[in-house]
Write a protein that holds these residues in place. Sequence first.
Motif, mmCIF file in Angstrom:
data_model
loop_
_atom_site.group_PDB
_atom_site.id
_atom_site.type_symbol
_atom_site.label_atom_id
_atom_site.label_comp_id
_atom_site.label_asym_id
_atom_site.label_seq_id
_atom_site.Cartn_x
_atom_site.Cartn_y
_atom_site.Cartn_z
ATOM 1 N N ASP A 154 49.877 72.673 40.334
ATOM 2 C CA ASP A 154 50.634 72.694 41.265
ATOM 3 C C ASP A 154 52.092 73.279 40.813
ATOM 4 O OD1 ASP A 154 49.097 71.727 43.181
ATOM 5 O OD2 ASP A 154 49.839 69.773 43.153
ATOM 6 N N LYS A 155 52.339 72.949 39.484
ATOM 7 C CA LYS A 155 53.363 73.438 38.883
ATOM 8 C C LYS A 155 53.409 74.817 38.555
ATOM 9 C CE LYS A 155 53.051 69.912 35.669
ATOM 10 N NZ LYS A 155 53.488 69.021 34.387
ATOM 11 N N LYS A 156 52.296 75.249 38.013
ATOM 12 C CA LYS A 156 52.023 76.654 37.790
ATOM 13 C C LYS A 156 52.331 77.701 39.194
ATOM 14 C CE LYS A 156 48.407 79.905 36.176
ATOM 15 N NZ LYS A 156 46.928 80.126 35.809
ATOM 16 N N VAL A 157 51.836 77.063 40.216
ATOM 17 C CA VAL A 157 51.950 77.808 41.688
ATOM 18 C C VAL A 157 53.400 77.805 42.056
ATOM 19 C CG1 VAL A 157 51.524 77.519 44.041
ATOM 20 C CG2 VAL A 157 49.620 77.466 42.588
ATOM 21 N N CYS A 158 53.958 76.553 41.948
ATOM 22 C CA CYS A 158 55.377 76.571 42.360
ATOM 23 C C CYS A 158 56.394 77.158 41.526
ATOM 24 C CB CYS A 158 55.859 74.997 42.540
ATOM 25 S SG CYS A 158 54.995 74.079 43.948
ATOM 26 N N SER A 162 65.526 85.029 41.045
ATOM 27 C CA SER A 162 66.422 84.019 40.953
ATOM 28 C C SER A 162 65.983 82.655 41.162
ATOM 29 C CB SER A 162 67.788 84.210 41.625
ATOM 30 O OG SER A 162 67.629 84.210 42.888
ATOM 31 N N PRO A 163 65.155 82.160 40.198
ATOM 32 C CA PRO A 163 64.512 80.876 40.299
ATOM 33 C C PRO A 163 65.514 79.773 40.443
ATOM 34 C CG PRO A 163 64.519 81.551 37.950
ATOM 35 C CD PRO A 163 65.053 82.667 38.880
ATOM 36 N N SER A 164 64.938 78.633 41.310
ATOM 37 C CA SER A 164 65.955 77.679 41.555
ATOM 38 C C SER A 164 65.248 76.164 41.454
ATOM 39 C CB SER A 164 66.455 77.829 43.018
ATOM 40 O OG SER A 164 66.526 76.607 43.852
ATOM 41 N N TYR A 165 66.007 75.410 40.848
ATOM 42 C CA TYR A 165 65.393 73.941 40.709
ATOM 43 C C TYR A 165 65.287 73.473 42.313
ATOM 44 C CZ TYR A 165 66.493 74.100 36.033
ATOM 45 O OH TYR A 165 66.559 74.291 34.419
ATOM 46 N N VAL A 166 66.028 73.709 43.051
ATOM 47 C CA VAL A 166 65.994 72.982 44.355
ATOM 48 C C VAL A 166 64.625 73.684 45.096
ATOM 49 C CG1 VAL A 166 67.098 73.103 46.761
ATOM 50 C CG2 VAL A 166 68.566 72.862 44.841
ATOM 51 N N LEU A 170 57.117 71.576 45.024
ATOM 52 C CA LEU A 170 56.368 70.668 44.085
ATOM 53 C C LEU A 170 56.279 69.348 45.166
ATOM 54 C CD1 LEU A 170 57.550 70.737 40.480
ATOM 55 C CD2 LEU A 170 55.294 71.324 41.418
ATOM 56 N N GLU A 171 57.037 68.899 45.723
ATOM 57 C CA GLU A 171 57.062 67.788 46.849
ATOM 58 C C GLU A 171 56.198 68.195 48.127
ATOM 59 O OE1 GLU A 171 61.121 67.135 47.721
ATOM 60 O OE2 GLU A 171 61.442 65.633 46.130
ATOM 61 N N MET A 172 55.894 69.269 48.344
ATOM 62 C CA MET A 172 54.815 69.593 49.349
ATOM 63 C C MET A 172 53.232 69.682 48.692
ATOM 64 S SD MET A 172 56.998 72.178 51.693
ATOM 65 C CE MET A 172 57.305 73.656 50.666
ATOM 66 N N THR A 173 53.302 69.607 47.632
ATOM 67 C CA THR A 173 51.912 69.771 46.892
ATOM 68 C C THR A 173 51.094 68.492 47.102
ATOM 69 O OG1 THR A 173 52.569 69.226 44.784
ATOM 70 C CG2 THR A 173 52.644 71.617 45.330
ATOM 71 N N PRO A 174 49.781 68.362 47.201
ATOM 72 C CA PRO A 174 48.924 67.153 46.857
ATOM 73 C C PRO A 174 49.581 66.386 45.909
ATOM 74 C CG PRO A 174 47.558 68.872 47.241
ATOM 75 C CD PRO A 174 49.137 69.594 46.811
ATOM 76 N N SER A 175 49.587 66.711 44.655
ATOM 77 C CA SER A 175 50.327 65.813 43.589
ATOM 78 C C SER A 175 51.740 65.395 43.737
ATOM 79 C CB SER A 175 50.186 66.636 42.177
ATOM 80 O OG SER A 175 50.967 67.524 42.081
#
Length: 114
Positions: free
Chosen positions: A76-80, A89-93, A99-104
């Motif tokens: 999940d981290k890899k995908v997100c 322009s990657p964003s922490y938000v 990540l909150e929408m993933t199964p984990s």
Amino acid sequence: MSQSLYITAVLVSLLASASQLSAATDAVPKFDIERNCRSELSGGSGIGETMASCKADEERAGDELTPRWSVFSRADKKVCIQETQIDGSPSYVELLTCLEMTPSGRTKSQGPVD
């Protein structure tokens, strides 16, 4: 360049990228908050947002990710991480939301997601 040399170069490049991304999932990635906020504000997607509020939102999301990082699966981290870097322009938000929408990222107390 011969075809086999070209194929070898492409494979080496892909393996290097995969290795870097794999290492990136071990810790919360480091994003350039200032650059992201400039991009957001210049693109008009942050209606009513100021540089200060954008930076505050990014810092809050980054701070929230740190203690929760180990909860999320490596996949999940890899995908997100890939998803949030698509526009350059990657964003922490965005990363936290993804990540909150993933199964984990869902907890039992949140129940099933429709």
